[in-house]
Each structure stands twice: as structure tokens, then as C-alpha cells.
Write an enzyme that holds these catalytic residues in place. Structure first.
Site, PDB file in Angstrom:
ATOM      1  N   ARG A  72      -3.665 -10.175   4.867  1.00  0.00           N
ATOM      2  CA  ARG A  72      -4.099 -10.191   3.457  1.00  0.00           C
ATOM      3  C   ARG A  72      -2.948  -9.660   2.610  1.00  0.00           C
ATOM      4  O   ARG A  72      -2.637  -8.465   2.673  1.00  0.00           O
ATOM      5  CB  ARG A  72      -5.357  -9.325   3.320  1.00  0.00           C
TER       6      ARG A  72
ATOM      7  N   LYS B 258       0.814  -1.223   0.000  1.00  0.00           N
ATOM      8  CA  LYS B 258       0.000   0.000   0.000  1.00  0.00           C
ATOM      9  C   LYS B 258       0.845   1.271   0.000  1.00  0.00           C
ATOM     10  O   LYS B 258       2.005   1.262   0.396  1.00  0.00           O
ATOM     11  CB  LYS B 258      -1.010  -0.033   1.152  1.00  0.00           C
TER      12      LYS B 258
END
Ligand code: HH2
Length: 267
Positions: A245, A211
Site C-alpha cells: 500500500r 511513515k
């Protein structure tokens, strides 16, 4: 006693996901990718047909189902555990029919409250995630009085809703929603104070993989964020997260095995 870390491998069947868009649009390629992630140590595969990156365009029910269903079916037919990353009832229903066992809804049943009833009726599991606003605008100027307090209150409220709709608490995971309407500092504060989210009760999932906050800290492009992804997942493990995840399953499974051998499952 802490449970062992559990890895959710990401299978994005989208043209526009922020780090792997377009790579697995072909169902055969997506199924093969999911099988590889399972071999590398993913306990569950999260199949998504709509990108949630900031500014992403919405996708119709028909298109999302067309992308997701054959991949869910292909993976479930191979005996793998599959989750569907969707906020749409029709897509979730088709994915559950095709063998998915968990609905990962980044809106925590706010987009479609009736999705909770479907999850309950099917005896499925779900993951409820915090997001401020919606994907198109969430990164515009996110503000909180206290990000951890607000995320905790939100998750408690969504958990109560899900339980009131008939989903047993034992079938629910919670997720602080790293990167969803949060600045770099908000994300770091959530990771630092993760035990306050863990204290709610259900297992906590974190999604930091590749991210942008990692790139803003270390300067790495999307393709170079494995180090930051590992660091953030290990910190999250140490602070009580149980499900991770990620896109890069093998190195993270290895890193988490070392972390778990060092601090856990009993610490
Ligand atoms: N992050 C993304 C998508 N779904 N679900 C949960 N529960 N938690 C997350 O942090 C999360 C999520 C975004 O990552 P990715 O799937 O790689 O990208 P995109 O949304 O662009 O497909």
C-alpha cells in the site's frame, strides 16, 4: 510458488492525512489522481475519507461518505478496482454500492463487527489489520511482550472471526499494521520476522509508505521518505508480503519488478 507483487495505490480524500492531506479533497482531483496511480501500476486503489494518523479527529458517517462515495464511483466507472478504507458499516455499504470490491478495515471488524456480515453478503474482499488501541492514543506508549507473537495471534483470531461470519478465507488479506501502536523497533521487528505473519496463510499486505518510523531512522521529512519506503517494501517482498500500500506507485512498481525478477516468484 510466490504470487507477483500487487500494488495498492493510496487515494486519500481527507484534509488531514499525514503526508497528502488536502491535496485530493475535490472528487475530480481525487479521481484523476487514482487514474494516474492505476496507469503507473496500481492494481487496486484504496480510497479513504478519514485519516488514521495518531491524534486525528474522528469524522461523521455523513462526512466520510460525502468524501468517499463520488471518488469510488468515479474510479469504478472507469473500470478500476477500488477498495474503501473505512471501519464504518454505512460508509462501506455506500462504497460497495458505488462499485468498491474490497473493504480495508484498520480495526479488523472490531469497531463494527456487523461489517463482516456485510462483506460476506456482498461477496466482497477485505483486509484485516492489527492496531494496538485506537488512532487517537495508539502511539502514546505501545508495549508488547513479543510484538510478532501478539500480532500473529490477533490476526489469527480476527481471521477466524471473519470466516465464522461467512467470508471465505480466499477473500481475506492480513496486515501487521505498520505504525499502528508500534515503536520504530516494533515496526522493524515485524518486517524482519514477517514470515511468521505470512505463515498464517492469507496474502499479507504491508503499509510502510512515508511513515514516521522511516523518518526516525534516516532523518528524512515526510516528503523525503521515498528511499525508505522502497527499502522497506523490498524487504517485505523478500520476506513474503504480496500487497504493497503506497503513495508513490511508479518508483515502487519499478523497484518491486526488479526485486520480483531477482527473488521470485519461485524463490
Ligand atoms: N495505513 C494508513 C491507512 N490505512 N490500511 C492498511 N491496511 N494498512 C496500513 O498500513 C494503513 C492503512 C495510514 O496511511 P495514510 O492513508 O497515508 O494516512 P492517513 O491515515 O493519515 O490518511
Amino acid at each position: 510458488m510466490k504470487a507477483a507483487p500487487l500494488i495498492m495505490g493510496i487515494v486519500n480524500v481527507t484534509p488531514d492525512s499525514f503526508s497528502d492531506g488536502g491535496l485530493f479533497l475535490d472528487p475530480g482531483a481525487a479521481v484523476e489522481h487514482g487514474e494516474r496511480l492505476a496507469r503507473e501500476g496500481a492494481a487496486i486503489l484504496d480510497v479513504g475519507g478519514e485519516s488514521t494518523r495518531p491524534g486525528a479527529d474522528p469524522v461523521s458517517v455523513e462526512e466520510e461518505s460525502r468524501r468517499v462515495v463520488p471518488v469510488v464511483e468515479g474510479l469504478a466507472d472507469r473500470g478500476l478496482e477500488v477498495s474503501v478504507d473505512t471501519s464504518k458499516v454505512e460508509v462501506a455499504r455506500a462504497a460497495l454500492d458505488a462499485g468498491a470490491v474490497l473493504v480495508n478495515d484498520v480495526t479488523a471488524f472490531r469497531s463494527a463487527p456487523e461489517l463482516a456480515g456485510l462483506v460476506a453478503e456482498r461477496g466482497a474482499r477485505c483486509c484485516l489489520m492489527h492496531m494496538l488501541g485506537e488512532p487517537r492514543t495508539m502511539q502514546a506508549d505501545p508495549r508488547y511482550e513479543d510484538v510478532v507473537d501478539e500480532v500473529r495471534a490477533f490476526l489469527e483470531q480476527r481471521l477466524a472471526f471473519a470466516v465464522s461470519e461467512g467470508i471465505p478465507e480466499s477473500r481475506i488479506w492480513l496486515d501487521p499494521g505498520i505504525g499502528f501502536g508500534k515503536t520504530v523497533e516494533h515496526n522493524l521487528e515485524l518486517l524482519r520476522r514477517l514470515p511468521e505473519i505470512v505463515a498464517i496463510g492469507p496474502p499479507v499486505l504491508v503499509g510502510t509508505s512515508r511513515k514516521s518510523f522511516l523518518g526516525k531512522i534516516g532523518g528524512a521529512p515526510v516528503s523525503g521518505r521515498l528511499g525508505g519506503t522502497i527499502a522497506s517494501n523490498l524487504i517485505a517482498w523478500e520476506r513474503g508480503a504480496r500487497i504493497f500500500r503506497v503513495h508513490d506507485v511508479a518508483p515502487i512498481a519499478d523497484a518491486l519488478a526488479v526485486a520480483a525478477a531477482t527473488v521470485g516468484p519461485d524463490v
